[in-house]
Design a protein around this motif. Structure first.
Motif, PDB file in Angstrom:
ATOM      1  N   ALA A  92       0.813  -1.213   0.000  1.00  0.00           N
ATOM      2  CA  ALA A  92       0.000   0.000   0.000  1.00  0.00           C
ATOM      3  C   ALA A  92       0.844   1.259   0.000  1.00  0.00           C
ATOM      4  O   ALA A  92       0.326   2.343  -0.283  1.00  0.00           O
ATOM      5  CB  ALA A  92      -0.934   0.003   1.211  1.00  0.00           C
ATOM      6  N   ASN A 235     -12.917   6.142   4.585  1.00  0.00           N
ATOM      7  CA  ASN A 235     -12.258   6.527   3.338  1.00  0.00           C
ATOM      8  C   ASN A 235     -10.911   7.179   3.623  1.00  0.00           C
ATOM      9  O   ASN A 235      -9.988   7.092   2.821  1.00  0.00           O
ATOM     10  CB  ASN A 235     -13.151   7.487   2.545  1.00  0.00           C
ATOM     11  N   ARG A 237      -7.908   6.517   5.332  1.00  0.00           N
ATOM     12  CA  ARG A 237      -7.362   5.259   5.826  1.00  0.00           C
ATOM     13  C   ARG A 237      -6.678   5.410   7.187  1.00  0.00           C
ATOM     14  O   ARG A 237      -6.435   4.410   7.870  1.00  0.00           O
ATOM     15  CB  ARG A 237      -6.377   4.688   4.807  1.00  0.00           C
ATOM     16  N   HIS A 607      -4.836   2.750 -10.060  1.00  0.00           N
ATOM     17  CA  HIS A 607      -6.001   2.093  -9.455  1.00  0.00           C
ATOM     18  C   HIS A 607      -7.244   2.986  -9.589  1.00  0.00           C
ATOM     19  O   HIS A 607      -7.991   3.190  -8.623  1.00  0.00           O
ATOM     20  CB  HIS A 607      -5.734   1.757  -7.983  1.00  0.00           C
ATOM     21  N   GLN A 610     -10.855   2.121  -8.434  1.00  0.00           N
ATOM     22  CA  GLN A 610     -11.248   2.236  -7.034  1.00  0.00           C
ATOM     23  C   GLN A 610     -12.063   3.494  -6.788  1.00  0.00           C
ATOM     24  O   GLN A 610     -12.717   3.621  -5.754  1.00  0.00           O
ATOM     25  CB  GLN A 610      -9.985   2.216  -6.157  1.00  0.00           C
ATOM     26  N   THR A 611     -12.078   4.449  -7.737  1.00  0.00           N
ATOM     27  CA  THR A 611     -12.881   5.666  -7.556  1.00  0.00           C
ATOM     28  C   THR A 611     -14.371   5.390  -7.693  1.00  0.00           C
ATOM     29  O   THR A 611     -15.192   6.175  -7.212  1.00  0.00           O
ATOM     30  CB  THR A 611     -12.472   6.741  -8.574  1.00  0.00           C
ATOM     31  N   GLN A 614     -15.308  -0.483  -4.709  1.00  0.00           N
ATOM     32  CA  GLN A 614     -14.581  -0.643  -3.453  1.00  0.00           C
ATOM     33  C   GLN A 614     -13.241  -1.331  -3.668  1.00  0.00           C
ATOM     34  O   GLN A 614     -13.103  -2.198  -4.539  1.00  0.00           O
ATOM     35  CB  GLN A 614     -15.423  -1.451  -2.472  1.00  0.00           C
ATOM     36  N   ASN A 615     -12.247  -0.923  -2.899  1.00  0.00           N
ATOM     37  CA  ASN A 615     -10.933  -1.543  -2.972  1.00  0.00           C
ATOM     38  C   ASN A 615     -10.976  -2.902  -2.270  1.00  0.00           C
ATOM     39  O   ASN A 615     -11.079  -2.980  -1.043  1.00  0.00           O
ATOM     40  CB  ASN A 615      -9.881  -0.641  -2.315  1.00  0.00           C
ATOM     41  N   TYR A 626      -2.636  -0.083  -2.537  1.00  0.00           N
ATOM     42  CA  TYR A 626      -2.965   1.339  -2.475  1.00  0.00           C
ATOM     43  C   TYR A 626      -4.352   1.622  -3.070  1.00  0.00           C
ATOM     44  O   TYR A 626      -4.830   0.920  -3.967  1.00  0.00           O
ATOM     45  CB  TYR A 626      -1.913   2.155  -3.232  1.00  0.00           C
ATOM     46  N   ASP A 627      -4.991   2.662  -2.555  1.00  0.00           N
ATOM     47  CA  ASP A 627      -6.192   3.193  -3.187  1.00  0.00           C
ATOM     48  C   ASP A 627      -5.782   4.034  -4.398  1.00  0.00           C
ATOM     49  O   ASP A 627      -4.598   4.118  -4.739  1.00  0.00           O
ATOM     50  CB  ASP A 627      -6.970   4.059  -2.186  1.00  0.00           C
ATOM     51  N   PHE A 628      -6.767   4.673  -5.027  1.00  0.00           N
ATOM     52  CA  PHE A 628      -6.465   5.553  -6.147  1.00  0.00           C
ATOM     53  C   PHE A 628      -5.466   6.627  -5.713  1.00  0.00           C
ATOM     54  O   PHE A 628      -5.608   7.242  -4.651  1.00  0.00           O
ATOM     55  CB  PHE A 628      -7.741   6.228  -6.662  1.00  0.00           C
ATOM     56  N   ARG A 629      -4.463   6.839  -6.542  1.00  0.00           N
ATOM     57  CA  ARG A 629      -3.490   7.898  -6.283  1.00  0.00           C
ATOM     58  C   ARG A 629      -3.014   8.478  -7.609  1.00  0.00           C
ATOM     59  O   ARG A 629      -3.034   7.795  -8.652  1.00  0.00           O
ATOM     60  CB  ARG A 629      -2.286   7.392  -5.489  1.00  0.00           C
TER      61      ARG A 629
END
Length: 640
Positions: A92, A235, A237, A607, A610-611, A614-615, A626-629
């Motif tokens: 992550a 949301n 984290r 990613h 993920q927007t 759900q991740n 990782y989530d969206f970045r």
């Protein structure tokens, strides 16, 4: 910061133009452009081209500085370890490692201490670059980090006269991470030099490298139901509780390297050389805690024992070789002496766990390269050594390349290795009773690899490969983080390929891998399929002042019962009775890349799916990716 200031100072002092006198023996290469013939005076002025900027590793051929705008480079420039990480699933936080989804044998783990999750940015002795440049040269790689921080990698190199080059490289990474207690902080310093005498009879290579790979260990998500609930409160984290606090793992890697070779006769007539190589390499791994976490590690704590483990290894190596270095036939053979030490600083005598292992090793090494008719090339390497503590060591790699038609290549490989298990498996001392272990008198792990690759580059940029691995005495960590050796062979088959198809300015690049453990499947859980597809548009832009790539990437691997991550050993262990499946979830990225002369910009929405969903993607059980970045990267080449 002090290294950056040093580089800036050197940069400001050494940047200069280049002029060559007509009477100077240092004549420019045929690739250098003449911009003034010297008719008005006695001075000729030359303008270097990209062909005057070369790079190589110790035993490779020189290559031109790669400043191409290929899609393959985007896979590298956007990654913190500057490698294409196909076959790996990231953590992550950048700088926190990967889980390998594909079996591979890392040569840097042989007869040394190197936990798997600390290995992904380690540079071996044959990974160090040496340069030959006409003018001072600087490169910059920058990527943003997660939440706070960033990563900067910079290299400065310059020739001093015709015969000596030096280079300085620094990489610094600091990334806070999305989750609690997940800080990654690493740095890498390299000094390298290459000298060739004017008469061509003496050549020397030297480098010093110091790397640190430091991470906070949070133990993963404490309550997976909270993570998977979709509650908007989480949301952010940082609001999700993790299992550990005040826990760190630190790895340090240092090497001093010097190699020299001398030609006693005229090299043009008799390409015979004497070579001597010496290096000292030290590795350290520390795992520390601020307080005992007996519930998480499911073990009682030993009163009065240090809250952590400390292990190290040292290798002092001396090699003397005789070399025949002809363009069509190269052979070097010699003998090697090694003094190895493996230490376990917090040994616990009551549990009969030893503190030190030492031995002197004697062995032989050899390399062979043959080129026939510009169609066939053979490369072979062999190393054999013996020792009283760590047993016999045998490694051979053999690659045969056949090019029956230009741009069509057939490669065959046969590799074999019989080696003592990596030192991380041998011993561990911990204040947790259940995490002390000593693997006594292990057998050599024996790996046999047979494989081949077919490359079709003329009409289609395509390659197809197949490999078969047979691993005897496979060494692994069981679900209690204890080292074990398998009594039966682990057999693995792999088949895959990569291709790029072009239609106008549109391109489709795809890579796939099918793999299967044919026996002892439970010892190494892995997905049956890994795939990556990349659809992109590439064309000049802004009145041809720039070039752009715009596209979308999709990464996918099938669901499987994953190994778990153990912070204490910094390695992956077999799942427990309640195994957790990961995979089966696509990971999509969209990107916009642009080149302006020697500057490259990489803007990547990682990613992005993920927007709107759900991740549910994981590196390993309890460790989501990782989530969206928004990943921002800049690469800049300065040829002064």
């Amino acid at each position: 910061m002090k290294y950056l200031l040093l580089l800036s100072f050197v940069f400001s002092v050494l940047v200069n133009g280049q002029q060559v006198n007509k009477t100077d023996s240092n004549k420019p290469s045929s690739d250098t452009l003449k911009v003034d013939s010297g008719e008005k005076d006695s001075m000729e002025i030359y303008k270097p081209t990209i062909n005057d900027y070369l790079v190589k590793t110790r035993f490779s051929d020189k290559k031109i500085y790669d400043t191409t705008f290929s899609i393959e480079r985007s896979y590298i420039a956007t990654q913190y370890n500057k490698k294409d990480n196909f076959g790996k699933i990231p953590s992550a936080n950048i700088g926190s490692g990967f889980q390998n989804l594909v079996y591979e044998k890392n040569a840097e783990q042989n007869l040394t201490l190197l936990p798997e999750n600390k290995s992904f940015y380690i540079k071996g002795e044959n990974d160090i670059n040496y340069y030959d440049v006409k003018t001072p040269t600087t490169t910059f790689f920058y990527n943003n980090a997660m939440r706070n921080g960033g990563q900067l990698q910079t290299t400065y190199t310059q020739n001093v006269g015709k015969n000596f080059n030096f280079a300085l490289e620094y990489m610094g990474l600091r990334s806070q991470g999305l989750y609690r207690n997940s800080l990654a902080s690493s740095n890498n310093t390299i000094f390298s030099g290459h000298y060739n005498s004017p008469n061509g009879k003496y050549e020397a290579y030297a480098h010093y490298i110091h790397q640190n790979v430091d991470n906070q260990e949070n133990g993963g998500i404490a309550d997976m139901d909270v993570f998977l609930s979709g509650d908007s409160r989480f949301n952010n984290r940082q609001n999700i509780e993790t299992n550990l606090e005040g826990v760190e793992s630190r790895y340090s890697y240092r090497r001093y390297y010097f190699s020299q070779e001398f030609s006693p006769f005229d090299p043009a007539k008799y390409p015979f050389k004497l070579r001597h190589t010496i290096y000292h390499q030290g590795n350290k791994y520390y795992f520390t805690e601020s307080a005992a976490n007996t519930d998480f590690f499911n073990s009682e704590s030993i009163d009065g024992f240090p809250l952590g483990s400390k292990k190290f290894s040292n290798n002092l190596s001396n090699t003397f070789s005789l070399v025949w270095d002809n363009e069509k036939f190269k052979l070097d053979a010699g003998f090697r002496h090694q003094y190895l030490v493996f230490g376990n600083k917090n040994a616990y005598p009551i549990l009969n766990i030893p503190g030190y292992f030492k031995e002197q090793r004697i062995g032989a090494v050899g390399n062979l390269q043959i080129k026939l008719l510009d169609k066939i090339q053979l490369k072979s390497f062999l190393e054999i050594s013996k020792g009283s503590e760590f047993g016999d060591y045998i490694k051979t790699t053999n690659l045969l390349v056949f090019e029956p038609i230009k741009d069509y290549l057939v490669e065959g490989r046969v590799n074999f290795q019989s080696a003592y298990p990596s030192f991380n498996y041998l011993v561990n001392s911990s204040h947790y009773v259940e995490h002390n272990y000593y693997l006594q008198s292990p057998n050599n792990e024996v790996v046999t690899q047979l494989g081949g690759t077919v490359r079709l580059a003329k009409w289609f940029d395509t390659k197809v490969f197949v490999d078969f691995f047979k691993i005897d005495n496979y060494t692994y960590f069981d679900n209690l983080s204890k080292p074990q050796q398998s009594s039966s062979s682990l057999n693995i088959s792999q088949i895959g390929g990569e291709s790029t198809v072009k239609y106008g300015k549109f391109n489709l690049n795809g890579k796939v891998l099918f793999q299967k453990a044919l026996s002892s499947q439970d010892l190494l859980p892995m997905p049956d399929f890994i795939g990556r597809i990349n659809l992109f548009y590439q064309a000049p832009a802004f009145k041809k002042a720039a070039e752009v790539q715009v596209g979308v990437k999709l990464y996918y691997f099938t669901k499987f019962d994953s190994r778990e991550y153990s912070p204490i050993v910094n390695d992956y262990i077999l799942p427990g009775t309640n195994s957790y499946s990961i995979g089966g979830q696509p990971i999509a990225d969209v990107y916009f890349n642009m080149r302006v002369k020697r500057m490259f910009f990489y803007i990547e929405g990682q990613h992005i799916n993920q927007t709107f969903m759900q991740n549910k993607s994981f590196t390993s059980p309890n460790y989501p990716i990782y989530d969206f970045r928004l990943n921002l990267g800049v690469v800049w080449y300065l040829f002064h």
